[in-house]
Design an enzyme around this catalytic site. Structure first.
Site, short mmCIF file in Angstrom:
data_model
loop_
_atom_site.label_atom_id
_atom_site.label_comp_id
_atom_site.label_asym_id
_atom_site.label_seq_id
_atom_site.Cartn_x
_atom_site.Cartn_y
_atom_site.Cartn_z
N SER A 75 -0.05 4.46 -12.42
CA SER A 75 -0.23 5.67 -13.24
C SER A 75 0.97 6.58 -13.07
O SER A 75 1.33 6.90 -11.94
CB SER A 75 -1.49 6.43 -12.81
OG SER A 75 -2.62 5.63 -13.05
N ARG A 99 -4.43 12.95 -4.25
CA ARG A 99 -3.04 12.49 -4.39
C ARG A 99 -2.02 13.32 -3.58
O ARG A 99 -0.84 13.35 -3.92
CB ARG A 99 -2.60 12.45 -5.86
CG ARG A 99 -3.31 11.42 -6.70
CD ARG A 99 -3.09 9.99 -6.18
NE ARG A 99 -3.88 9.07 -6.95
CZ ARG A 99 -5.16 8.77 -6.67
NH1 ARG A 99 -5.74 9.27 -5.59
NH2 ARG A 99 -5.83 7.93 -7.42
N GLU A 124 3.30 11.20 -10.88
CA GLU A 124 2.77 10.71 -9.60
C GLU A 124 3.87 10.02 -8.78
O GLU A 124 3.96 10.27 -7.58
CB GLU A 124 1.60 9.76 -9.87
CG GLU A 124 0.79 9.45 -8.65
CD GLU A 124 -0.39 8.54 -8.95
OE1 GLU A 124 -1.29 8.95 -9.70
OE2 GLU A 124 -0.40 7.42 -8.42
C1 LIG Z 1 0.50 -1.61 -10.77
C2 LIG Z 1 0.31 -0.41 -9.86
C3 LIG Z 1 -0.96 0.09 -9.62
C4 LIG Z 1 -1.15 1.19 -8.77
N1 LIG Z 1 -2.42 1.66 -8.57
C5 LIG Z 1 -2.62 2.73 -7.76
C6 LIG Z 1 -3.94 3.23 -7.54
O1 LIG Z 1 -4.92 2.70 -8.04
N2 LIG Z 1 -4.09 4.31 -6.74
C7 LIG Z 1 -3.03 4.92 -6.14
O2 LIG Z 1 -3.24 5.92 -5.43
N3 LIG Z 1 -1.76 4.46 -6.32
C8 LIG Z 1 -1.53 3.38 -7.11
N4 LIG Z 1 -0.26 2.92 -7.31
C9 LIG Z 1 0.86 3.60 -6.68
C10 LIG Z 1 1.35 2.93 -5.37
O3 LIG Z 1 1.01 1.58 -5.32
C11 LIG Z 1 0.78 3.61 -4.12
O4 LIG Z 1 1.08 4.98 -4.13
C12 LIG Z 1 1.34 2.98 -2.84
O5 LIG Z 1 0.62 3.45 -1.73
C13 LIG Z 1 2.81 3.28 -2.59
O6 LIG Z 1 3.19 2.58 -1.41
P1 LIG Z 1 4.64 1.98 -1.26
O7 LIG Z 1 4.70 1.34 0.09
O8 LIG Z 1 4.99 1.10 -2.40
O9 LIG Z 1 5.53 3.29 -1.27
P2 LIG Z 1 6.97 3.50 -1.93
O10 LIG Z 1 6.86 3.40 -3.40
O11 LIG Z 1 7.97 2.64 -1.27
O12 LIG Z 1 7.23 5.03 -1.53
C14 LIG Z 1 6.46 6.06 -2.09
C15 LIG Z 1 6.65 7.32 -1.24
O13 LIG Z 1 6.13 7.08 0.06
C16 LIG Z 1 7.14 7.27 1.04
N5 LIG Z 1 6.91 6.26 2.08
C17 LIG Z 1 6.61 4.94 1.92
N6 LIG Z 1 6.45 4.35 3.11
C18 LIG Z 1 6.67 5.32 4.05
C19 LIG Z 1 6.68 5.32 5.47
N7 LIG Z 1 6.43 4.23 6.18
N8 LIG Z 1 6.97 6.49 6.11
C20 LIG Z 1 7.22 7.62 5.41
N9 LIG Z 1 7.25 7.67 4.06
C21 LIG Z 1 6.97 6.52 3.40
C22 LIG Z 1 8.46 7.09 0.32
O14 LIG Z 1 9.50 7.79 0.99
C23 LIG Z 1 8.12 7.71 -1.04
O15 LIG Z 1 8.22 9.09 -0.95
C24 LIG Z 1 -0.04 1.81 -8.15
C25 LIG Z 1 1.25 1.29 -8.40
C26 LIG Z 1 1.42 0.20 -9.24
C27 LIG Z 1 2.81 -0.33 -9.48
#
Ligand SMILES: Cc1cc2nc3c(=O)[nH]c(=O)nc-3n(C[C@H](O)[C@H](O)[C@H](O)COP(=O)(O)OP(=O)(O)OC[C@H]3O[C@@H](n4cnc5c(N)ncnc54)[C@H](O)[C@@H]3O)c2cc1C
Length: 348
Positions: free
Chosen positions: A241, A164, A342
């Protein structure tokens, strides 16, 4: 590229809480992303990069500077004998990209099916599930470097991946805007099946499951746990999570064992990580007096997963933080372990 003002962020997140962005821009190209960074620097505004909003908790006050939403699309494919290299735009939807890779018969990310968010969000915390992590297949990350003011291609080693974490959410936090991620997948490769839930799902079946069957299985299992965004499922209005599984030292592990024995409980841990132990955060939460379905005002814990804090409809960020604090304090009092959130807390 249009810079907008006072844009509500709540609908752009899966937890559906939080205030407005003072300025907001959506980048569909690398040039847009660079221009947005320049705009923020010229105006001396704090910059926040938003992907799919699935791992953020945005404060009720919102973000006082510029929110840069990444919508850079495109998937390029290059085949060699044993691997296929895919260069994927950071704004592609993660699960659609997994679906694409599986349809192309390429193994390596099938167990990560159903995770919400963008491709660019996955290197940040080295997304993982069901026995796979993106660090196993990422070969490089193209990112605009805000220090050097140019796009750089960072190797997987440069990204410093571990459980993570990566350099993006630790030592180099806020330095990079990720514009593209390259993955090396195995054409015709077998799916990964080591995880217990998947083994149980396929138990008793003749023959090995295909990539696409594993993808379907993962999505079904995730759906049962509320870990698949499903409109109409209130348990999926979450950030997944909310706490990381703590990795503890040998001394902490001994202490936990002692506390568990005093309560006649068996400690649930994951296999040892080198010298350390990874403990189930869900187990710690559930054995500290919080149950699935727990309610606290407009917030609560998912009825399907003890680690998902949910917005029950009209929650504020403050209420979610209140529940988070309560769980952290209680777990620490009972187990001597401070759980680490997280999701990224934005604007607090
Ligand atoms: C229902 C559910 C289930 C999930 N299951 C998992 C799982 O099984 N495993 C897991 O690891 N995670 C899980 N997650 C967490 C999440 O989906 C992941 O961490 C996902 O990769 C976040 O991506 P995002 O584009 O939504 O990022 P965001 O939520 O938009 O951003 C998260 C972070 O990443 C940064 N960021 C995003 N895009 C960029 C970019 N292009 N450049 C620089 N920084 C950036 C943001 O600034 C922020 O700090 C889950 C979430 C939900 C809601």
């Amino acid at each position: 590229m249009e810079i907008q003002e006072n844009i509500r962020l709540r609908p752009l997140t899966t937890l559906e809480v939080g205030g407005c962005a003072r300025f907001f821009v959506r980048a569909v190209s690398v040039e847009d992303a660079e221009a947005a960074v320049q705009f923020a620097e010229r105006k001396n505004l704090p910059l926040f990069v938003l992907g799919g909003g699935s791992n953020v908790l945005i404060s009720d006050r919102g973000w006082p500077g510029l929110v840069l939403a990444i919508s850079i699309r495109g998937i390029q494919e290059e085949s060699s004998r044993s691997t296929t290299l895919f260069r994927v735009g950071a704004g592609e939807n993660w699960d659609s990209w997994v679906e694409h890779a599986v349809a192309r018969g390429c193994a390596g990310i099938e167990c990560l099916s159903g995770i919400p968010g963008s491709v660019g969000g996955t290197p940040i915390q080295n997304v993982g599930a069901y026995g796979q992590e993106v660090s196993e297949t990422i070969v490089s990350v193209a990112a605009f470097d805000r220090c050097q003011k140019r796009v750089r291609e960072l190797s997987a080693a440069d990204c410093g991946f571990s459980y993570r974490t990566s350099t993006f959410n630790t030592v180099e936090r806020d330095r990079y805007v990720i514009v593209r991620v390259s993955y090396a997948l195995r054409p015709g490769g077998a799916p990964r099946l080591g995880y217990r839930d998947l083994e149980t799902y396929f138990a008793g079946r003749n023959g090995s499951p295909t990539l696409s069957e594993v993808r379907d299985a993962v999505r079904k299992i995730r759906g049962r746990k509320g870990m698949l965004i499903a409109p109409g499922d209130p348990d999926s209005r979450s950030a997944g999570s909310f706490f990381k599984n703590p990795v503890v030292t040998a001394d902490q592990y001994e202490d936990l064992m002692r506390r568990a024995a005093e309560r006649n409980l068996d400690l649930a841990s994951y296999p040892a990580l080198s010298e350390q132990k990874k403990i189930s955060a869900a187990w710690l939460v559930e054995n500290s007096g919080f149950r699935k379905g727990y309610r606290q005002g407009n917030t609560g814990i998912s009825s399907k997963h003890a680690l998902a804090l949910v917005n029950r409809g009209a929650a504020t960020a403050e209420e979610i933080v209140g529940l988070k604090d309560r769980i952290q304090e209680r777990v620490e009092a009972v187990w001597g372990i401070r759980l680490e959130p997280e999701p990224v807390l934005v604007g607090f």
